[in-house]
Write a protein that holds these residues in place. Structure first.
Motif, PDB file in Angstrom:
ATOM      1  N   ALA A   1       0.535  -0.636   0.197  1.00 19.72           N
ATOM      2  CA  ALA A   1       0.089   0.277   0.306  1.00 19.72           C
ATOM      3  C   ALA A   1       0.770   1.309  -0.054  1.00 19.72           C
ATOM      4  N   VAL A   2       2.179   0.905   0.994  1.00 22.97           N
ATOM      5  CA  VAL A   2       3.315   2.533   0.699  1.00 22.97           C
ATOM      6  C   VAL A   2       3.094   2.112  -0.151  1.00 22.97           C
ATOM      7  N   ARG A   3       3.705   1.315  -1.754  1.00 23.73           N
ATOM      8  CA  ARG A   3       4.562   1.382  -2.520  1.00 23.73           C
ATOM      9  C   ARG A   3       3.742   2.300  -3.470  1.00 23.73           C
ATOM     10  N   GLU A   4       2.169   2.301  -3.367  1.00 22.44           N
ATOM     11  CA  GLU A   4       0.940   2.811  -4.505  1.00 22.44           C
ATOM     12  C   GLU A   4       1.321   3.938  -4.233  1.00 22.44           C
ATOM     13  N   VAL A   5       0.994   4.308  -2.412  1.00 25.39           N
ATOM     14  CA  VAL A   5       1.211   6.113  -2.901  1.00 25.39           C
ATOM     15  C   VAL A   5       2.328   6.690  -3.345  1.00 25.39           C
ATOM     16  N   ALA A   6       3.676   5.940  -2.450  1.00 29.45           N
ATOM     17  CA  ALA A   6       5.056   6.229  -3.194  1.00 29.45           C
ATOM     18  C   ALA A   6       5.535   6.897  -4.665  1.00 29.45           C
ATOM     19  N   ALA A   7       4.849   5.706  -6.140  1.00 27.57           N
ATOM     20  CA  ALA A   7       4.283   5.372  -6.686  1.00 27.57           C
ATOM     21  C   ALA A   7       3.081   6.784  -7.312  1.00 27.57           C
ATOM     22  N   GLY A   8       2.584   7.595  -6.841  1.00 27.42           N
ATOM     23  CA  GLY A   8       1.572   8.505  -7.068  1.00 27.42           C
ATOM     24  C   GLY A   8       0.585   7.493  -7.789  1.00 27.42           C
ATOM     25  N   ASP A   9       0.183   6.347  -7.719  1.00 30.54           N
ATOM     26  CA  ASP A   9      -0.762   5.734  -8.286  1.00 30.54           C
ATOM     27  C   ASP A   9      -2.378   6.033  -7.479  1.00 30.54           C
ATOM     28  N   THR A  10      -1.812   6.111  -6.103  1.00 30.80           N
ATOM     29  CA  THR A  10      -2.826   6.402  -5.414  1.00 30.80           C
ATOM     30  C   THR A  10      -2.849   7.827  -4.229  1.00 30.80           C
ATOM     31  N   SER A  11      -3.582   8.683  -3.911  1.00 37.95           N
ATOM     32  CA  SER A  11      -3.697   9.069  -2.852  1.00 37.95           C
ATOM     33  C   SER A  11      -3.576   8.725  -1.278  1.00 37.95           C
ATOM     34  N   ASP A  12      -2.967   9.193  -0.758  1.00 42.77           N
ATOM     35  CA  ASP A  12      -3.671   8.897   0.733  1.00 42.77           C
ATOM     36  C   ASP A  12      -4.553   9.092   1.384  1.00 42.77           C
ATOM     37  N   ALA A  13      -5.562   9.323   0.534  1.00 43.93           N
ATOM     38  CA  ALA A  13      -7.281  10.149   1.147  1.00 43.93           C
ATOM     39  C   ALA A  13      -7.577   8.991   2.174  1.00 43.93           C
ATOM     40  N   ASN A  14      -7.455   7.049   2.030  1.00 46.28           N
ATOM     41  CA  ASN A  14      -8.289   6.597   1.327  1.00 46.28           C
ATOM     42  C   ASN A  14      -7.193   5.659   3.498  1.00 46.28           C
ATOM     43  N   ILE A  15      -5.999   6.190   3.556  1.00 45.30           N
ATOM     44  CA  ILE A  15      -5.045   6.015   4.581  1.00 45.30           C
ATOM     45  C   ILE A  15      -5.991   6.566   5.903  1.00 45.30           C
ATOM     46  N   TRP A  16      -6.137   8.141   5.289  1.00 43.96           N
ATOM     47  CA  TRP A  16      -6.661   9.365   5.918  1.00 43.96           C
ATOM     48  C   TRP A  16      -7.726   8.883   7.082  1.00 43.96           C
ATOM     49  N   ARG A  17      -8.404   9.101   5.569  1.00 41.28           N
ATOM     50  CA  ARG A  17     -10.268   8.610   5.781  1.00 41.28           C
ATOM     51  C   ARG A  17     -10.253   7.304   7.190  1.00 41.28           C
ATOM     52  N   GLY A  18      -9.544   6.258   6.871  1.00 39.47           N
ATOM     53  CA  GLY A  18      -9.496   5.017   7.993  1.00 39.47           C
ATOM     54  C   GLY A  18      -9.238   5.728   9.345  1.00 39.47           C
ATOM     55  N   LEU A  19      -7.737   6.554   9.446  1.00 34.05           N
ATOM     56  CA  LEU A  19      -7.326   6.923  10.596  1.00 34.05           C
ATOM     57  C   LEU A  19      -8.690   7.577  11.342  1.00 34.05           C
ATOM     58  N   ALA A  20      -9.344   8.924  10.164  1.00 41.58           N
ATOM     59  CA  ALA A  20     -10.352   9.606  10.727  1.00 41.58           C
ATOM     60  C   ALA A  20     -11.474   8.938  11.703  1.00 41.58           C
ATOM     61  N   ASP A  21     -11.982   7.841  10.921  1.00 43.44           N
ATOM     62  CA  ASP A  21     -13.055   7.318  11.239  1.00 43.44           C
ATOM     63  C   ASP A  21     -12.614   6.511  12.487  1.00 43.44           C
ATOM     64  N   LEU A  22     -10.817   6.552  13.222  1.00 43.19           N
ATOM     65  CA  LEU A  22     -10.620   5.829  14.280  1.00 43.19           C
ATOM     66  C   LEU A  22     -10.421   7.295  15.615  1.00 43.19           C
ATOM     67  N   GLY A  23     -10.607   8.262  14.889  1.00 40.88           N
ATOM     68  CA  GLY A  23     -10.493   9.293  15.667  1.00 40.88           C
ATOM     69  C   GLY A  23      -9.408  10.101  15.683  1.00 40.88           C
ATOM     70  N   ILE A  24      -8.125   9.451  15.009  1.00 39.03           N
ATOM     71  CA  ILE A  24      -6.884  10.090  14.758  1.00 39.03           C
ATOM     72  C   ILE A  24      -6.953  12.077  14.610  1.00 39.03           C
ATOM     73  N   ALA A  25      -8.396  11.684  13.501  1.00 38.74           N
ATOM     74  CA  ALA A  25      -7.586  13.266  12.627  1.00 38.74           C
ATOM     75  C   ALA A  25      -8.178  14.507  14.151  1.00 38.74           C
TER      76      ALA A  25
END
Lengths: 354, 399
Positions: free
Chosen positions: A28-52
């Motif tokens: 998953a990190v490689r995908e973000v690093a390559a620019g294939d996807t952004s970190d938006a989904n990861i941040w969404r998941g972390l926000a759902d845990l209350g981290i944001a």
């Protein structure tokens, strides 16, 4: 007396770590690093845990925890080199907005619906070719190395440590992504041409509070990343065989691992105390933050190099992906102040400099 | 995170402070030897009030308090803050007494503990040998039973205080046929027994901090053994770990570092205060960050001890390695900020800090080596802390 994490703090770290283990794999990190996807989904998941909204008060829609919890989460994020705007959007921005008494955006930040980047580099170490000037609450000039190329808005520094809020979509703001070694997080340049800006604070202490909080979680991020590199070095040495035995049985290799562990383990206590000191606003809080940040920069750099060496040639390749941790540590070392600059601040805080 | 000791301990701290205020004048003068009347009377006062030998049972001459880590810590803090004399130390008190309490016979406890803590018996530790340093278990000083007596022959080295000691606790080989860890016994005997010769060993500091001790047909009563025959290794190991961490307390490192800061403010080189030199300042600040990390590591260890947590094994293992190396670097900076004044020693009129910077710089190199070398510490950390395997043994050629 209890120096360490409470049961709740340990549970918090465990739950974040579990999420990251499942969702932020090296692939998953490689995908973000390559620019294939952004970190938006990861941040969404972390926000759902209350981290944001971790340190945003409950009244403003956050979880209402403190900086000790923030370092505990940050350590987990660093361990898994999680692509996310945690430092800027969840820590520096809320700290600044709370200190300045601007609470209206906090609910959206806490929900993960509003990502706030931070462009304070010129306040920390100004470059001759950067900086902004202000006329009629509009900014002109440029700011380098802003956190988060995908933010919805930015907190930016003015020429005298004032802070302004600028929406990413504001007319007159151009954003240019800056490639760095660390592709787990995004960095950009902000160019302003009479861009509208909302004044947030003229108090240098407000900016300092944001920088302190950022430096503290950054130290924890390096702690986590370095711990991951040490763990990987030991695991690799236990299975890699040369001369008919695992290389973990050679003292030359064991001693490298022991040196990493010896330098890193005391850092855990320093980082915990730094988080606690910031939460409680103890008299030594700022000094501790400076030391934690600078010391972790040094120790993590040592671990990054040494762990790579323990991996031998494989450590140098892209195959094992160890370099993502190496580069995250390298970026942490420079952003928000190099260790030399931060130690000078520590000296100033103790009146060691006239 | 709760860094206070809690309100219940405030009263105890007050009690300690009152003792210090009312007894400050009774401390022995600087340089009073361990056999002097004033030092012994001070020691008795400390024990009577529970500030020394606090948890040693009354039956053996101690104060007889329940073990309480926080109270012990408060005593240490207050005595240190007031720079009070903390009474006798040494290997008899720090190492042998705990061993006897745990593994000694009732008559050994009666015979030795009270006299040891009151300073009537000064002990030295006979462990290392010329051929048995890091590989201590290969020691060859032998004791053979002849009737009711052990007959001891061999040599010990690095024996601190041997020249002023009344007794020695000594590791000797009693079962030459057994595997090396199982053939050792732990004996106690008087230093004035015929056949013992003590030679001071001058070290690089110029002082004789250690001795060589030679045994030639030294005859010792058979019952002066702690534990069973062949169990000496286990007896010694019960307390070796205790010695290691205490060689490099982080609070002492911070005190020395603050001494460096004072030096840097006072010393000038080429008209510039050293503290204003950014290169020296950065070295100072780097060290300060490292000492801070060790202080909080220490606090974590203390907390784990109080709360009976077991997840701090690694944090404890690194203290000797990091602490001694760090201290050596602090002393080195103290020298460097003085430039050529830094090489002054002994009677040089330009000496700073009574010559302590050079002395400690060398002394801590000794501690990097002693008490388990840094390399041995790294073996322990990698094997017991990180779970890495031992180096395979090389088959002895021709054995």
């Amino acid at each position: 007396m209890e120096f360490g994490l409470s049961e709740e703090q340990t549970l918090l770290q465990d739950s974040v770590s579990r999420f990251l283990k499942d969702n932020v794999t090296l692939d998953a990190v490689r995908e973000v690093a390559a620019g294939d996807t952004s970190d938006a989904n990861i941040w969404r998941g972390l926000a759902d845990l209350g981290i944001a909204g971790l340190i945003i008060p409950e009244a403003q829609g956050g979880v209402g925890l403190g900086m000790l919890e923030a370092v505990v989460v940050s350590e987990a994020l660093g361990y898994h080199i999680a692509p996310s705007p945690f430092i800027s959007s969840a820590i520096v921005a809320p700290t600044v907005l709370l200190a300045a008494g601007h609470t209206d955006k906090l609910g959206d930040i806490a929900a993960g619906n509003l990502r706030v980047g931070v462009a304070f580099s010129e306040a920390i170490g100004a470059r001759l070719d950067a900086g902004v000037h202000i006329s009629d609450d509009a900014l002109t000039g440029k700011l380098l190395f802003a956190f988060d190329a995908h933010a919805d808005a930015y907190l930016v520094n003015g020429p005298n440590r004032e802070i302004f809020w600028v929406d990413a979509s504001t007319t007159g703001l151009t954003r240019r992504s800056l490639t760095t070694i660390d592709k787990t997080r995004t960095i950009c340049e902000l160019q302003f041409n009479k861009a509208n800006a909302v004044p947030i604070s003229e108090d240098a202490e407000v900016m300092q509070a944001g920088i302190d909080a950022g430096r503290m979680v950054q130290a924890a991020d390096s702690l986590g990343a370095a711990q991951a590199m040490l763990d990987q070095a030991v695991a690799y040495a236990m299975q890699r065989k040369q001369f008919n035995r695992v290389i973990a049985s050679f003292q030359a290799v064991k001693h490298l691992c022991a040196e990493m562990a010896s330098q890193l383990e005391p850092c855990r206590s320093l980082v915990w105390y730094g988080g606690h000191a910031l939460s409680e606003q103890t008299a030594d809080a700022r000094l501790t933050v400076c030391h934690a940040n600078a010391h972790l920069s040094e120790v993590a750099q040592f671990v990054a190099k040494t762990s790579t060496e323990v991996h031998g040639g494989m450590g140098f390749t892209d195959l094992v992906g160890l370099h993502y941790w190496f580069k995250r540590i390298g970026a942490n070392r420079q952003l928000l102040g190099s260790p030399e600059a931060v130690r000078e601040e520590a000296a100033r805080l103790q009146n060691l400099i006239d | 995170m709760d860094l206070s000791y809690g309100p219940t301990f405030d009263a105890f701290r007050e009690e300690v402070r009152t003792f210090i205020a009312t007894h400050k004048d009774q401390q022995p003068k600087h340089g009073a030897g361990p056999k002097s009347e004033e030092a012994r009377s001070w020691q008795a006062t400390l024990i009577k009030n529970g500030y020394h030998s606090r948890t040693i049972p009354k039956a053996y001459g101690g104060f007889g308090a329940e073990p309480d880590i926080i109270k012990s810590r408060i005593i240490a803090e207050e005595f240190s803050a007031a720079q009070m004399n903390t009474g006798f130390s040494g290997q008899g008190i720090s190492m042998l007494t705990p061993v006897l309490l745990e593994m000694g016979t009732e008559s050994q406890k009666q015979q030795f503990i009270e006299k040891t803590i009151h300073g009537d018996i000064i002990w030295c530790q006979g462990y290392s040998e010329p051929g048995a340093g890091s590989d201590l278990a290969s020691l060859t000083t032998k004791a053979e039973l002849d009737g009711d007596e052990w007959v001891i022959n061999g040599q010990k080295i690095w024996t601190s205080t041997a020249h002023i000691s009344d007794w020695i606790f000594c590791l000797v080989r009693t079962e030459p046929e057994a595997p090396k860890h199982q053939g050792i016994s732990f004996l106690l005997f008087k230093m004035d027994t015929p056949g013992i010769e003590v030679r001071p060993l001058v070290d690089m500091t110029g002082s004789a901090n250690f001795n060589e001790v030679f045994f030639t047909d030294v005859r010792v009563p058979k019952d002066q053994i702690v534990g069973q025959r062949g169990q000496g290794w286990q007896v010694a190991n019960a307390i070796l770990g205790h010695e290691r961490g205490s060689l490099a307390p982080p609070d002492a490192a911070m005190t020395r570092l603050n001494g460096v800061i004072r030096l840097m403010r006072e010393e000038t080189v080429a008209g510039e205060r050293v503290i204003d030199n950014p290169i020296f300042r950065d070295r100072l600040l780097k060290l300060q960050g490292r000492v801070l990390a060790m202080q909080y590591n220490d606090m974590r260890l203390l907390s784990a001890k109080i709360n009976k947590q077991t997840d701090t094994q690694l944090a404890g293992m690194v203290v000797k390695l990091i602490g001694t190396e760090l201290r050596h670097e602090i002393e080195c900076l103290g020298i460097d900020v003085m430039g050529e004044i830094g090489i002054s020693y002994e009677d040089n009129p330009y000496l700073r800090g009574n010559g302590s910077w050079q002395y400690q710089y060398m002394y801590f190199l000794g501690l990097i080596i002693g008490g388990g070398t840094s390399q041995i510490q790294k073996n322990i950390i990698s094997e017991r802390g990180l779970g890495m395997p031992k180096e395979p043994k090389i088959a002895t050629v021709g054995a």
